[in-house]
Design a protein around this motif. Structure first.
Motif, PDB file in Angstrom:
ATOM      1  N   ALA A 303      20.101  67.152  43.212  1.00 15.85           N
ATOM      2  CA  ALA A 303      20.681  68.562  43.628  1.00 15.85           C
ATOM      3  C   ALA A 303      21.941  68.469  43.305  1.00 15.85           C
ATOM      4  O   ALA A 303      22.094  69.654  42.695  1.00 15.85           O
ATOM      5  CB  ALA A 303      20.467  68.140  44.882  1.00 15.85           C
ATOM      6  N   ASP A 304      22.827  67.952  43.088  1.00 15.83           N
ATOM      7  CA  ASP A 304      24.194  67.869  43.143  1.00 15.83           C
ATOM      8  C   ASP A 304      24.106  68.482  41.474  1.00 15.83           C
ATOM      9  O   ASP A 304      25.546  69.432  41.303  1.00 15.83           O
ATOM     10  CB  ASP A 304      24.666  66.654  43.143  1.00 15.83           C
ATOM     11  N   ASP A 307      23.405  71.634  40.887  1.00 16.44           N
ATOM     12  CA  ASP A 307      24.499  72.718  40.985  1.00 16.44           C
ATOM     13  C   ASP A 307      25.444  72.909  40.165  1.00 16.44           C
ATOM     14  O   ASP A 307      26.097  74.057  39.885  1.00 16.44           O
ATOM     15  CB  ASP A 307      24.951  72.891  42.557  1.00 16.44           C
ATOM     16  N   GLU A 308      25.929  71.970  39.548  1.00 17.14           N
ATOM     17  CA  GLU A 308      26.603  71.625  38.589  1.00 17.14           C
ATOM     18  C   GLU A 308      26.283  72.531  36.801  1.00 17.14           C
ATOM     19  O   GLU A 308      27.124  73.373  36.531  1.00 17.14           O
ATOM     20  CB  GLU A 308      27.253  70.555  37.974  1.00 17.14           C
ATOM     21  N   VAL A 310      24.169  75.098  37.453  1.00 15.74           N
ATOM     22  CA  VAL A 310      24.298  75.828  37.789  1.00 15.74           C
ATOM     23  C   VAL A 310      25.663  76.774  37.849  1.00 15.74           C
ATOM     24  O   VAL A 310      26.503  78.186  36.736  1.00 15.74           O
ATOM     25  CB  VAL A 310      23.835  76.937  39.586  1.00 15.74           C
ATOM     26  N   SER A 311      26.822  76.116  38.261  1.00 17.08           N
ATOM     27  CA  SER A 311      28.392  76.618  38.237  1.00 17.08           C
ATOM     28  C   SER A 311      28.214  77.203  36.442  1.00 17.08           C
ATOM     29  O   SER A 311      29.159  77.663  36.450  1.00 17.08           O
ATOM     30  CB  SER A 311      29.264  75.444  38.518  1.00 17.08           C
ATOM     31  N   GLN A 314      27.308  80.487  35.035  1.00 16.86           N
ATOM     32  CA  GLN A 314      28.129  81.090  35.817  1.00 16.86           C
ATOM     33  C   GLN A 314      29.514  81.208  35.155  1.00 16.86           C
ATOM     34  O   GLN A 314      29.472  82.582  34.704  1.00 16.86           O
ATOM     35  CB  GLN A 314      27.903  80.959  37.861  1.00 16.86           C
ATOM     36  N   ARG A 358      17.636  73.252  48.239  1.00 15.90           N
ATOM     37  CA  ARG A 358      18.351  73.484  47.381  1.00 15.90           C
ATOM     38  C   ARG A 358      18.271  73.092  46.341  1.00 15.90           C
ATOM     39  O   ARG A 358      18.385  74.269  44.887  1.00 15.90           O
ATOM     40  CB  ARG A 358      19.384  72.347  47.301  1.00 15.90           C
ATOM     41  N   ALA A 362      18.091  76.184  43.281  1.00 13.49           N
ATOM     42  CA  ALA A 362      19.510  76.063  41.719  1.00 13.49           C
ATOM     43  C   ALA A 362      17.791  76.039  40.693  1.00 13.49           C
ATOM     44  O   ALA A 362      18.441  77.422  39.621  1.00 13.49           O
ATOM     45  CB  ALA A 362      19.655  75.173  41.953  1.00 13.49           C
ATOM     46  N   THR A 365      17.413  79.619  39.833  1.00 13.75           N
ATOM     47  CA  THR A 365      18.953  80.695  39.696  1.00 13.75           C
ATOM     48  C   THR A 365      18.679  80.227  38.186  1.00 13.75           C
ATOM     49  O   THR A 365      19.045  80.646  36.713  1.00 13.75           O
ATOM     50  CB  THR A 365      19.687  79.707  39.921  1.00 13.75           C
TER      51      THR A 365
END
Length: 504
Positions: A303-304, A307-308, A310-311, A314, A358, A362, A365
């Motif tokens: 999950a981390d 999320d990274e 996705v960062s 973005q 989460r 992710a 996205t």
């Protein structure tokens, strides 16, 4: 009681009861003999012209020998008749490809047209329900031509007026058995025209060795195997997302490692980064050195890592806004391929609801927004049901390997894929025969293509990790301003560090 009936007067009545049908002879129009002869002569000439146009080689050989016999005698005709096969044999032995392309496949197509398809055309299409018998007349789809290559026959057909492609797709199995082929695939050539593909043999029955690592870095389509027609299987990963579905032992790892193997030169050049999520801790762990710290097995770490990603996506979207609409891999902004093995464990079977939400958010996205900024997803799973993977429609390109149920084929490849010949539920469960065999459906074409990925063995993976892993790329990382392993690897636009930046 009797009414006026068309044709001759009613005669030879068996019964006059009201329930008995009236028997009569229909009217017969007597055609003059000269008209019948002219029609017959026209059909004969038209048939001869059609024969010459469709089969010039088969007609030219006997006609040429007949002319030589007439002009120069039997001896010369026999000499030429023996010389032509000898010349053809020499051509076949010296230039096999050109002989088959210009002569061999044409002769085979003519033979298959006469002996197989034209001979059995009427009973097969009538019994399968594609032809009609009305008022003593057969209405049959028109068999236009047959072409052959090394592995299959392709039959061009003109449908009857009012027929649909689905009518033929629903009867593909009937056609295959009727013409003695293992399968039949239906493709649309143009309005009213179909191409039926009948394989004569299986060119993908033998496992393929691993494709050699490319010499030059190229983010374009990656060669990972072979298509059924003999062409190399080149899978596009940059600018799209790929979903791979198959039962246990179907060969999903061959597609994952084949793709990574084809990207190794670009990974060394810094143009591509592969981020791996391996919840099973088995498939991708062999080559974790290739991922430069971007490897996660624990669900929380997965999950981390998502999320990274996705960062990064973005941050790039903010920089690219108003400047560019597509991504070109550079050292500053490399293409990021997120490889997820057994994604269903993370999206459906994960007991922690918070982590499951989460991860699903992710992935949704990334699949909806990551393509334009150079972040791609390659996910593999066993169970393609909607409740297991509810974002499967967000993957433009899909691959169906061996599946347990026929309904799962359309779940993976889209509605109508199985009717068009994607028989993923019929792939052999024997590893050396069916592992890696599947059907690829791209977003640009509705027709599935049968393919097989090359087998990347454990020894191949270890060799890849040794040659292209962290140790072998340390000099490249140093040249790009990254000394040592930071625990997350080198990446652009994250944690205040970029490839090739002046600050570095």
């Amino acid at each position: 009681m009797f009414k006026k009936l068309p044709g001759d007067e009613a005669r030879n009545l068996v019964s006059t009861t009201p329930d008995t049908a009236v028997v009569f002879r229909p009217a017969v129009v007597k055609t003059p003999a000269i008209v019948t002869l002219l029609i017959w002569l026209f059909r004969l000439i038209a048939g001869l012209v059609r024969l010459v146009v469709r089969h010039p080689v088969a007609v030219a050989v006997p006609v040429g020998l007949g002319v030589i016999w007439t002009l120069y005698g039997r001896t010369m005709a026999l000499t030429v008749g023996g010389f032509v096969p000898a010349m053809g044999l020499s051509w076949f032995l010296l230039e096999r490809d050109s002989f088959l392309r210009l002569v061999g496949w044409r002769l085979l197509a003519w033979w298959r047209l006469i002996v197989v398809y034209r001979r059995h055309w009427q009973p097969v299409v009538v019994i399968s329900g594609l032809g009609r018998h009305l008022r003593g007349r057969d209405y049959l789809p028109h068999l236009r031509r047959v072409t052959c290559d090394e592995w299959a026959d392709r039959v061009s057909v003109k449908m009857l007026a009012g027929q649909a492609v689905k009518d033929w797709a629903d009867r593909a199995e009937h056609l295959a058995h009727g013409f003695g082929a293992p399968s039949c695939r239906v493709a649309v050539a143009r309005a009213g025209r179909l191409v039926l593909t009948f394989p004569r043999r299986d060119p993908l029955a033998v496992p393929l060795p691993a494709v050699p690592v490319p010499d030059d870095p190229d983010v374009g389509p990656v060669e990972i195997g072979r298509c059924e027609d003999g062409r190399p299987l080149r899978l596009k990963v940059h600018g799209t997302h790929v979903l791979i579905a198959g039962a246990t032992g179907a060969g999903k790892g061959s597609y994952l490692w084949g793709t990574i193997r084809g990207l190794l030169p670009t990974i060394r050049a810094g143009l591509v980064q592969v981020w791996a999520l391996d919840p099973k801790r088995m498939e991708l762990s062999f080559g974790r050195d290739l991922f430069r710290g971007r490897y996660a097995a624990d669900p929380a770490e997965c999950a981390d890592l998502l999320d990274e990603a996705v960062s990064v996506m973005q941050e790039r979207a903010d920089r690219f806004a108003g400047l560019q609409r597509s991504h070109t891999p550079t050292i500053d902004d490399p293409f990021i391929l997120v490889v997820v093995d057994e994604v269903a464990f993370l999206t459906a079977y994960q007991p922690d609801k918070h982590l499951r939400q989460r991860i699903t958010a992710a992935l949704a996205t990334l699949t909806t927004q990551g393509r334009a900024v150079g972040v791609g997803i390659m996910a593999a799973l066993q169970d393609p049901r909607k409740e297991v993977m509810n974002i499967r429609n967000l993957f433009p390109d899909k691959i169906a390997l061996r599946l347990d149920e026929s309904e799962q084929v359309d779940m993976v490849l889209g509605d109508g894929a199985r009717d068009r010949g994607a028989l993923a539920d019929h792939i052999s469960p024997i590893p050396h025969r069916g592992a890696g065999v599947g059907y690829l459906r791209l977003k640009t074409s509705p027709d599935p293509v049968r393919v097989r990925a090359a087998y990347v063995s454990d020894a191949d993976v270890r060799d890849m990790a040794q040659r292209y892993g962290n140790a072998s790329t340390e000099s490249t990382d140093t040249a790009n301003g990254c000394a040592g392993d930071t625990g997350h690897g080198c990446r652009g636009g994250v944690d205040g560090f970029e490839y090739g930046s002046e600050a570095a």
